[in-house]
Scaffold this motif. Structure first.
Motif, PDB file in Angstrom:
ATOM      1  N   ASN A 144     -24.961 -29.376 -15.372  1.00 43.17           N
ATOM      2  CA  ASN A 144     -25.324 -29.439 -13.851  1.00 43.17           C
ATOM      3  C   ASN A 144     -24.789 -30.778 -12.932  1.00 43.17           C
ATOM      4  OD1 ASN A 144     -27.186 -30.906 -15.242  1.00 43.17           O
ATOM      5  ND2 ASN A 144     -28.684 -30.503 -13.801  1.00 43.17           N
ATOM      6  N   TYR A 177     -36.642 -29.927  -8.080  1.00 42.59           N
ATOM      7  CA  TYR A 177     -35.707 -28.905  -8.907  1.00 42.59           C
ATOM      8  C   TYR A 177     -34.931 -28.308  -7.728  1.00 42.59           C
ATOM      9  CZ  TYR A 177     -38.251 -30.541 -12.835  1.00 42.59           C
ATOM     10  OH  TYR A 177     -38.597 -31.294 -13.908  1.00 42.59           O
ATOM     11  N   LYS A 178     -33.820 -27.670  -8.139  1.00 45.04           N
ATOM     12  CA  LYS A 178     -32.956 -26.813  -7.394  1.00 45.04           C
ATOM     13  C   LYS A 178     -32.341 -27.261  -6.339  1.00 45.04           C
ATOM     14  CE  LYS A 178     -34.246 -21.998  -8.778  1.00 45.04           C
ATOM     15  NZ  LYS A 178     -34.792 -20.833  -8.145  1.00 45.04           N
ATOM     16  N   THR A 203     -32.736 -31.474 -15.359  1.00 45.66           N
ATOM     17  CA  THR A 203     -33.254 -30.688 -14.129  1.00 45.66           C
ATOM     18  C   THR A 203     -32.266 -29.527 -13.731  1.00 45.66           C
ATOM     19  OG1 THR A 203     -31.689 -32.028 -12.677  1.00 45.66           O
ATOM     20  CG2 THR A 203     -33.797 -33.042 -13.308  1.00 45.66           C
ATOM     21  N   ASN A 204     -32.513 -28.672 -12.991  1.00 42.54           N
ATOM     22  CA  ASN A 204     -31.418 -27.835 -12.587  1.00 42.54           C
ATOM     23  C   ASN A 204     -31.129 -27.997 -11.135  1.00 42.54           C
ATOM     24  OD1 ASN A 204     -33.602 -27.215 -10.736  1.00 42.54           O
ATOM     25  ND2 ASN A 204     -33.990 -25.071 -11.677  1.00 42.54           N
TER      26      ASN A 204
END
Ligand SMILES: C[S@@+](CC[C@H](N)C(=O)[O-])C[C@H]1O[C@@H](n2cnc3c(N)ncnc32)[C@H](O)[C@@H]1O
Length: 299
Positions: free
Chosen positions: A118, A68-69, A90-91
């Motif tokens: 995103n 993630y991220k 997801t981010n």
């Protein structure tokens, strides 16, 4: 999403766009404009694309490994099925870059219809070098560089935008592994589509609809620009650009462990690498176009 471009773009219905000037790139985009690749089914949605991605063992492992991220780039994303898959649930900040406008319109339409926020699409030629240096944690470019005028030149540019400790996955047509497809291409040129539908393993898949079949036939048998490569050639690219070899498919040694492709594997010897590429002619790695994949990590 933080700005990942180093050049000024035009916002074209949400797609960050640059003029595609290069003649050879334009020839390729005109080819894909006619039939975008890979095409969506009429009833595709977030769930079907998630399901399809999860079944693709390479994409599935890549997505799990990203976590993630992270900033993720797909170079040559086409209609963005994989970029959308990497973004769903997801981010991560996902960027899909491709010079073919028609494909990107489908990619963006899918993202908008399925409220995938995103993700950002960029209409650009990789050779125009529009991405900021050392921005992405992961870069995926599969089935793309061999359709450019200078695959190494394209790699040289895209690798600049990878962060230190970041991972790159490159998939290219193999000089030995594509032999079966080259043979089928000759058969296609002489006998046409009916025979090829019987002998091409992808086309024999009953789940493909007409649009997907036509896109596949064009991509495999009548593409205007394609080149063939070897594991050792890409290892040379990695060495020049400080990329540590992680793994390859087919394997570079005789270990054949494809469960954890992001775990560092043995690089083998010239002999083991050539032999495994030669075996693609006979095994499943050479059946669907003869793509080989290398994963590397920036030092
Ligand atoms: C065979 S398709 C692969 C699409 C997608 N990566 C996949 O695996 O389904 C090749 C893609 O490479 C893109 N491409 C060709 N030349 C390019 C270039 N110079 N820069 C970036 N992408 C390019 C094409 O527009 C096309 O969408």
């Amino acid at each position: 999403m933080e700005n990942f471009l180093k050049k000024k773009s035009i916002n074209n219905n949400g797609i960050l766009s640059f003029e595609i000037k290069d003649k050879r790139t334009r020839k390729v985009t005109e080819f894909y404009d006619e039939k975008p690749f890979p095409n969506y089914k009429d009833n595709d949605n977030k769930h079907t694309i998630l399901n399809k991605g999860d079944k693709n063992f390479l994409a599935n492992q890549f997505k799990k490994f990203i976590g993630y991220k992270k900033n993720v780039l797909e170079v040559g994303c086409g209609t963005g099925q994989l970029s959308n898959y990497f973004a769903i649930g997801t981010n991560n900040n996902v960027v899909g870059l491709d010079p073919t406008k028609t494909s990107l319109n489908l990619a963006k339409e899918f993202a908008d219809n399925n409220k995938i926020s995103n993700i950002q699409f960029v209409n650009a030629d990789i050779f125009d070098d529009v991405l900021k240096d050392e921005f992405f944690h992961f870069i995926w470019t599969n089935g793309v560089l061999h359709h450019t005028k200078d695959p190494y030149g394209a790699f040289k540019i895209l690798i600049k935008s990878l962060k230190k400790e970041g991972y790159v996955l490159v998939g290219l047509y193999n000089k030995l592994g594509r032999l079966r497809t080259i043979l089928r291409r000759c058969i296609f040129k002489i006998f046409g589509r009916k025979i090829i539908e019987k002998i091409d393993p992808t086309l024999r898949n009953l789940k493909l609809d007409e649009n997907e079949k036509v896109a596949w036939i064009r991509d495999q048998y009548i593409h205007p620009l394609e080149s063939l490569h070897t594991i050792d050639e890409v290892l040379k690219w990695f060495k020049i650009h400080n990329i540590d070899f992680i793994s390859s498919i087919p394997s570079s040694d005789f270990d054949y462990d494809y469960e954890n492709i992001f775990e560092k594997k043995s690089i083998g010897t010239f002999f083991s690498r050539i032999l495994n590429q030669f075996l693609m002619i006979f095994n499943s790695f050479g059946s669907d176009g003869g793509l080989f994949v290398l994963i590397g990590k920036k030092k």
